[in-house]
Design a protein around this motif. Structure first.
Motif, PDB file in Angstrom:
ATOM      1  N   PRO A 107      38.639  32.500  27.870  1.00  0.00           N
ATOM      2  CA  PRO A 107      37.451  32.820  29.072  1.00  0.00           C
ATOM      3  C   PRO A 107      37.218  31.575  29.810  1.00  0.00           C
ATOM      4  N   LYS A 108      36.670  31.580  30.978  1.00  0.00           N
ATOM      5  CA  LYS A 108      36.322  30.749  31.802  1.00  0.00           C
ATOM      6  C   LYS A 108      35.419  29.906  31.301  1.00  0.00           C
ATOM      7  N   ILE A 109      34.535  30.163  30.665  1.00  0.00           N
ATOM      8  CA  ILE A 109      33.293  29.435  30.022  1.00  0.00           C
ATOM      9  C   ILE A 109      33.773  28.190  29.203  1.00  0.00           C
ATOM     10  N   PHE A 110      35.280  28.305  28.633  1.00  0.00           N
ATOM     11  CA  PHE A 110      35.926  27.463  27.671  1.00  0.00           C
ATOM     12  C   PHE A 110      36.913  26.638  28.559  1.00  0.00           C
ATOM     13  N   GLY A 111      37.122  26.741  29.527  1.00  0.00           N
ATOM     14  CA  GLY A 111      37.932  26.196  30.295  1.00  0.00           C
ATOM     15  C   GLY A 111      39.367  26.913  30.741  1.00  0.00           C
ATOM     16  N   GLY A 112      39.311  28.322  30.410  1.00  0.00           N
ATOM     17  CA  GLY A 112      40.487  29.126  30.756  1.00  0.00           C
ATOM     18  C   GLY A 112      40.235  29.901  32.053  1.00  0.00           C
ATOM     19  N   THR A 113      41.173  30.672  32.343  1.00  0.00           N
ATOM     20  CA  THR A 113      41.127  31.496  33.625  1.00  0.00           C
ATOM     21  C   THR A 113      40.701  32.864  33.230  1.00  0.00           C
ATOM     22  N   CYS A 114      40.180  33.299  32.168  1.00  0.00           N
ATOM     23  CA  CYS A 114      40.067  34.651  31.927  1.00  0.00           C
ATOM     24  C   CYS A 114      38.725  35.072  32.519  1.00  0.00           C
ATOM     25  N   ASP A 115      38.468  36.214  33.136  1.00  0.00           N
ATOM     26  CA  ASP A 115      37.175  36.599  33.577  1.00  0.00           C
ATOM     27  C   ASP A 115      37.194  37.961  33.510  1.00  0.00           C
ATOM     28  N   CYS A 116      37.034  38.829  32.471  1.00  0.00           N
ATOM     29  CA  CYS A 116      37.199  40.348  32.015  1.00  0.00           C
ATOM     30  C   CYS A 116      35.892  40.769  32.986  1.00  0.00           C
ATOM     31  N   PRO A 117      36.344  41.945  33.375  1.00  0.00           N
ATOM     32  CA  PRO A 117      35.070  42.742  34.056  1.00  0.00           C
ATOM     33  C   PRO A 117      34.278  43.189  33.209  1.00  0.00           C
ATOM     34  N   GLY A 118      32.850  42.876  33.336  1.00  0.00           N
ATOM     35  CA  GLY A 118      31.795  43.439  32.571  1.00  0.00           C
ATOM     36  C   GLY A 118      31.632  42.025  31.331  1.00  0.00           C
TER      37      GLY A 118
ATOM     38  N   ALA B 116      46.119  23.840  24.570  1.00  0.00           N
ATOM     39  CA  ALA B 116      47.463  23.905  23.769  1.00  0.00           C
ATOM     40  C   ALA B 116      47.720  24.979  23.001  1.00  0.00           C
ATOM     41  N   GLN B 117      46.450  25.639  22.401  1.00  0.00           N
ATOM     42  CA  GLN B 117      46.774  26.607  21.317  1.00  0.00           C
ATOM     43  C   GLN B 117      46.526  27.901  21.876  1.00  0.00           C
ATOM     44  N   VAL B 118      45.628  28.068  23.099  1.00  0.00           N
ATOM     45  CA  VAL B 118      45.195  29.553  23.558  1.00  0.00           C
ATOM     46  C   VAL B 118      45.464  29.343  25.062  1.00  0.00           C
ATOM     47  N   PRO B 119      46.569  30.334  25.318  1.00  0.00           N
ATOM     48  CA  PRO B 119      47.108  30.493  26.761  1.00  0.00           C
ATOM     49  C   PRO B 119      45.692  30.302  27.912  1.00  0.00           C
ATOM     50  N   ALA B 120      45.560  29.672  28.798  1.00  0.00           N
ATOM     51  CA  ALA B 120      44.315  29.876  29.887  1.00  0.00           C
ATOM     52  C   ALA B 120      44.101  31.184  30.112  1.00  0.00           C
TER      53      ALA B 120
ATOM     54  N   LYS C  60      41.559  38.729  23.183  1.00  0.00           N
ATOM     55  CA  LYS C  60      43.059  38.260  23.329  1.00  0.00           C
ATOM     56  C   LYS C  60      43.528  37.800  22.232  1.00  0.00           C
ATOM     57  N   THR C  61      44.769  36.711  22.399  1.00  0.00           N
ATOM     58  CA  THR C  61      45.546  36.149  21.494  1.00  0.00           C
ATOM     59  C   THR C  61      45.753  34.812  21.780  1.00  0.00           C
ATOM     60  N   ASP C  62      45.927  33.809  20.759  1.00  0.00           N
ATOM     61  CA  ASP C  62      46.460  32.463  20.927  1.00  0.00           C
ATOM     62  C   ASP C  62      48.000  32.549  21.209  1.00  0.00           C
ATOM     63  N   LYS C  63      48.754  31.286  21.179  1.00  0.00           N
ATOM     64  CA  LYS C  63      49.936  31.473  21.620  1.00  0.00           C
ATOM     65  C   LYS C  63      50.815  31.579  20.463  1.00  0.00           C
ATOM     66  N   ASP C  64      50.351  31.557  19.003  1.00  0.00           N
ATOM     67  CA  ASP C  64      50.884  32.245  17.838  1.00  0.00           C
ATOM     68  C   ASP C  64      50.997  33.886  17.922  1.00  0.00           C
TER      69      ASP C  64
ATOM     70  N   TYR D  91      37.091  19.063  24.962  1.00  0.00           N
ATOM     71  CA  TYR D  91      37.915  19.985  24.109  1.00  0.00           C
ATOM     72  C   TYR D  91      38.766  20.813  24.565  1.00  0.00           C
ATOM     73  N   GLN D  92      38.930  20.748  26.115  1.00  0.00           N
ATOM     74  CA  GLN D  92      39.549  21.567  26.629  1.00  0.00           C
ATOM     75  C   GLN D  92      41.258  21.493  26.712  1.00  0.00           C
ATOM     76  N   LYS D  93      41.765  20.254  26.567  1.00  0.00           N
ATOM     77  CA  LYS D  93      43.077  19.997  26.465  1.00  0.00           C
ATOM     78  C   LYS D  93      43.769  20.409  25.232  1.00  0.00           C
TER      79      LYS D  93
END
Length: 345
Positions: free
Chosen positions: A266-277, A258-262, A118-122, A252-254
């Motif tokens: 990936p969840k492993i880094f504090g985000g909410t993305c959990d792609c199938p597979g 601030a640069q990568v949308p939650a 995916k992509t960062d906020k830029d 590091y999460q905050k």
């Protein structure tokens, strides 16, 4: 002044782009923000390369990247370009990008995940590496050092096209760099030497042959003392490069969010993305979205070369030297070429 040039001057002979060509980075020397002198240096570099017999990758965006990497010194930029073309030929890269089959990828990722996601906020591609699980002894029962480097180079080619063009189309402006996350969790003293041997080589390839691709670099879960070491190292780096690097510990999460949308992290880094597979194998991004994706230029015409044996995956180690596939140098051969690698660019 660079600001007097709000759009890039295109040369129809070399510049066939189907994506935006004006950079949101308004610093001098970036596409759409060049001075007349810099435009002349692009022309001078192109003429020198053409007179030396080079006919490919002479477009303005590519030449500007090499010029920026060498502070618009035309002679140094020419040398960098020529060295890159030599490496591409020896590495059989034009053929490799069309035909390489990294069939052992899922097994290798159990030890060393390396992926775009995916992509960062830029709007830039996010590239992730997790170094803590690297076990070269186990990995070289699955693959070889050569094939790992082949995969690295192929992924860089795919970053240039189709990933960045698709991101540029979606963003509405030229994107030339990616946002990199390197997770150092689990990289203890016992693993440093084996991890460093491969990462140093891989990093040198990116610096020498893929200049100006680093947008931001987040080093997360940095072990105790790493920040102190980096504070010394950054004194050797270009200030522009230093600004791109963020060394973060476990909290590091905050800053990362601030640069990568939650939803893209990936969840492993504090985000909410959990792609199938699993996110590591999904390759999700604008480059897989029909609205923004287009076939890569390198897909248009097949490159001729000796066949690559994609089945030979259990042949070598860094210690013993890997059995090379056709026209691809071993890790030892490549090391000779990159001993004098410059700092991160």
């Amino acid at each position: 002044m660079a600001s007097d040039n709000p759009s890039m001057k295109l040369d129809p002979k070399y510049d066939q782009y189907d994506f935006p060509t004006t950079s949101p980075n308004k610093q001098s020397g970036h596409p759409g923000h060049t001075t007349p002198e810099q435009d002349a240096q692009v022309f001078q570099l192109r003429m020198k390369l053409e007179s030396a017999g080079y006919t490919e990758r002479l477009d303005t965006l590519t030449l500007l990247r090499f010029l920026r990497a060498r502070k618009f010194d035309v002679d140094l930029s020419e040398k960098m370009f020529v060295d890159c073309e030599k490496w591409r030929k020896e590495f059989n890269l034009d053929y490799l990008v069309r035909n390489f089959d990294y069939s052992e990828k899922e097994q290798v990722f159990e030890y060393y995940p390396q992926y775009y996601h995916k992509t960062d906020k830029d709007g830039r591609p996010v590239y992730i590496e997790q170094l803590g699980g690297i076990d070269l002894t186990a990995m070289y029962k699955i693959t070889t050092s050569d094939r790992m480097l082949q995969n690295l180079a192929v992924e860089y080619e795919k970053l240039a096209d189709p990933r960045l063009p698709a991101c540029s189309r979606k963003a509405g402006s030229l994107l030339e760099t990616c946002c990199t996350i390197m997770d150092l969790k689990g990289v203890g003293v016992g693993k440093v030497s084996s991890v460093y041997s491969y990462v140093k080589l891989a990093s040198a390839i990116s610096q020498n042959y893929y200049p100006e691709r680093l947008g931001r670099l987040y080093l997360i879960n940095a072990p105790w003392g790493f920040s102190t070491v980096f504070s010394v190292v950054k004194g050797w780096l270009d200030p522009i490069t230093v600004e791109k690097i963020h060394v973060l510990g476990g909290g590091y999460q905050k800053e990362l969010l601030a640069q990568v949308p939650a939803e893209n992290l990936p969840k492993i880094f504090g985000g909410t993305c959990d792609c199938p597979g699993g996110c590591a194998l999904s390759d999700e991004g604008p480059w897989t979205d029909p609205e923004w994706a287009k076939p890569a230029k390198w897909q248009e015409a097949p490159a001729k070369a000796e066949a690559i044996d994609n089945e030979a995956v259990n042949q070598g180690t860094i210690q013993d030297g890997a059995k090379s596939t056709a026209a691809v140098p071993t890790i030892e051969d490549t090391t000779d070429e990159i001993k004098a690698a410059p700092a991160l660019e």
